[in-house]
Design a protein around this motif. Structure first.
Motif, PDB file in Angstrom:
ATOM      1  N   LYS A  13       0.816  -1.218   0.000  1.00  0.00           N
ATOM      2  CA  LYS A  13       0.000   0.000   0.000  1.00  0.00           C
ATOM      3  C   LYS A  13       0.850   1.268   0.000  1.00  0.00           C
TER       4      LYS A  13
ATOM      5  N   THR B  30       3.803   1.790  -1.446  1.00  0.00           N
ATOM      6  CA  THR B  30       4.479   2.068  -2.718  1.00  0.00           C
ATOM      7  C   THR B  30       3.463   2.578  -3.730  1.00  0.00           C
ATOM      8  N   HIS B  31       3.923   3.406  -4.653  1.00  0.00           N
ATOM      9  CA  HIS B  31       3.028   3.970  -5.660  1.00  0.00           C
ATOM     10  C   HIS B  31       2.891   3.068  -6.885  1.00  0.00           C
TER      11      HIS B  31
END
Length: 89
Positions: free
Chosen positions: A50, A52-53
Motif C-alpha cells: 500500500k 508504494t506507488h
C-alpha cells in the motif's frame, strides 16, 4: 529399603510425564508464535504494497524488475529478523 525401591519407578514415571507435559506446552507455544509471526509478516507485506506507488507483484511478476525484487527481498529479510527477535526475546 524395599519401600524406597518401590517408589523409584513411580517417581521416574512422574518425572517422565512432567517432561512430556512440558514438551507439549513448548510445542504449542512454538506453533502459536510461528503463526503469529506469519500473520504479522503478511500484514507488513500488505502495508509495504500500500505504501508504494506501484504494484510490487506486477513489477516483479510481470515486468521482471530485478531491482524491485532485490529491494523487496531485503525488506522481507529485515522484517523476518525483527519478528524473530521479538518472538525469541
Amino acid at each position: 529399603m524395599k519401600s524406597i525401591e518401590m517408589m523409584m519407578p513411580l517417581a521416574q514415571q512422574q518425572q517422565m510425564q512432567s517432561r512430556i507435559h512440558l514438551l507439549g506446552e513448548h510445542l504449542v507455544a512454538a506453533l502459536v508464535f510461528s503463526l503469529l509471526g506469519i500473520v504479522v509478516f503478511f500484514l507488513c507485506l500488505l502495508v509495504m504494497e500500500k505504501l508504494t506507488h506501484f504494484s510490487i507483484v506486477k513489477e516483479i511478476g510481470e515486468e521482471h524488475n530485478m531491482a524491485v525484487a532485490m529491494v523487496v527481498g531485503s525488506i522481507v529479510l529485515g522484517i523476518s529478523f525483527i519478528i524473530a527477535a521479538a518472538i525469541v526475546g
